[in-house]
Write a protein that holds these residues in place. Structure first.
Motif, short mmCIF file in Angstrom:
data_model
loop_
_atom_site.label_atom_id
_atom_site.label_comp_id
_atom_site.label_asym_id
_atom_site.label_seq_id
_atom_site.Cartn_x
_atom_site.Cartn_y
_atom_site.Cartn_z
N THR A 49 9.59 26.59 24.30
CA THR A 49 10.39 27.15 24.06
C THR A 49 10.79 27.22 22.88
N MET A 50 11.26 27.85 21.58
CA MET A 50 11.72 27.39 20.54
C MET A 50 12.94 28.31 20.63
N LEU A 51 14.31 27.11 20.47
CA LEU A 51 15.57 27.60 20.41
C LEU A 51 16.05 28.18 18.89
N SER A 52 15.63 26.90 18.07
CA SER A 52 15.97 27.04 16.54
C SER A 52 14.65 26.89 15.22
N PRO A 53 14.94 26.44 14.44
CA PRO A 53 14.18 26.06 14.04
C PRO A 53 13.99 24.84 13.97
N THR A 54 14.85 23.64 14.31
CA THR A 54 14.47 22.46 14.35
C THR A 54 14.74 21.89 15.93
N ARG A 65 5.97 15.15 38.65
CA ARG A 65 7.22 15.42 38.37
C ARG A 65 7.70 16.22 36.92
N GLU A 66 7.97 17.50 37.11
CA GLU A 66 7.86 18.18 35.99
C GLU A 66 9.40 17.85 34.78
N ILE A 67 9.53 17.57 33.73
CA ILE A 67 10.49 16.80 32.89
C ILE A 67 10.63 18.16 31.87
N LEU A 68 12.42 18.27 31.66
CA LEU A 68 12.58 18.60 30.80
C LEU A 68 13.06 18.41 29.31
N VAL A 69 12.56 18.49 28.10
CA VAL A 69 13.39 17.85 27.19
C VAL A 69 13.16 18.82 26.04
N SER A 70 14.33 18.30 25.28
CA SER A 70 14.55 18.84 23.86
C SER A 70 13.97 18.07 22.35
N THR A 71 13.22 18.38 21.47
CA THR A 71 13.40 17.95 20.32
C THR A 71 13.00 18.33 19.76
N SER A 72 13.36 17.74 18.32
CA SER A 72 14.66 17.81 17.43
C SER A 72 13.90 16.35 15.91
N ARG A 73 14.72 17.27 15.24
CA ARG A 73 14.13 16.26 13.82
C ARG A 73 14.24 14.72 14.92
N ASN A 74 15.40 14.86 15.17
CA ASN A 74 16.11 13.38 15.84
C ASN A 74 14.75 12.64 17.09
N GLY A 75 14.35 13.15 17.25
CA GLY A 75 13.38 12.46 18.10
C GLY A 75 13.55 13.49 20.04
N LEU A 76 13.25 12.79 21.19
CA LEU A 76 13.43 13.62 22.43
C LEU A 76 14.26 13.10 23.21
N VAL A 77 15.08 13.73 24.09
CA VAL A 77 16.14 13.56 24.47
C VAL A 77 15.49 14.56 25.81
N ARG A 78 15.33 13.90 27.36
CA ARG A 78 15.20 14.18 28.66
C ARG A 78 16.16 14.38 29.07
N LEU A 79 16.33 16.43 29.85
CA LEU A 79 17.39 16.55 30.34
C LEU A 79 17.75 16.80 31.51
N ALA A 80 16.27 17.08 31.76
CA ALA A 80 16.04 17.08 33.79
C ALA A 80 15.44 17.01 34.09
N GLU A 81 15.01 16.42 35.85
CA GLU A 81 13.67 16.14 36.33
C GLU A 81 13.24 16.64 37.22
N ALA A 82 12.45 17.47 37.75
CA ALA A 82 12.54 17.75 39.04
C ALA A 82 10.80 17.99 39.65
#
Length: 93
Positions: A49-54, A65-82
Motif C-alpha cells: 500500500t502506498m501511503l505517500s509518494p515516498t 511468517r508475515e512481516i510488515l515493513v515500511s519502505t522509503s528512500r532511507n530503506g526498510l524498517v520492520r514494523l511487525a511480524e506474525a
C-alpha cells in the motif's frame, strides 16, 4: 555529403529498433534470473500500500511468517511480524 545523409537515414532507425528490442527483451526476461530452481520462492510480497509518494507499507511472507515493513528512500524498517495466514489454495481437504 549525400553518403553521410544516406548512412544516417539507414543507421538511425536500425539503432532505434535495436534499443526498442532490447528493452522489450529485458521486460520479458525480468524476474526469471536468480530464482530458486525448486519451484516456489522463499520471499513473496503479499500486499503493498502506498501511503505517500515516498512511503509504502508492504506485507512480505518469508518462511511461514508475515512481516510488515515500511519502505522509503532511507530503506526498510520492520514494523511487525506474525504467523502467515492460510490461503484457500494452501488448504488441502
Amino acid at each position: 555529403m549525400l553518403w553521410y545523409v544516406l548512412k544516417l537515414l539507414v543507421l538511425l532507425p536500425l539503432i532505434g529498433v535495436m534499443i526498442w528490442g532490447s528493452l522489450k527483451l529485458a521486460k520479458k526476461m525480468q524476474g526469471q534470473f536468480g530464482a530458486p530452481t525448486g519451484g516456489s520462492k522463499a520471499v513473496r510480497i503479499v500486499e503493498s500500500t502506498m501511503l505517500s509518494p515516498t512511503l509504502r507499507l508492504a506485507v512480505i511472507e518469508f518462511h511461514g511468517r508475515e512481516i510488515l515493513v515500511s519502505t522509503s528512500r532511507n530503506g526498510l524498517v520492520r514494523l511487525a511480524e506474525a504467523p502467515a495466514r492460510l490461503e484457500a489454495q494452501d488448504i488441502v481437504a
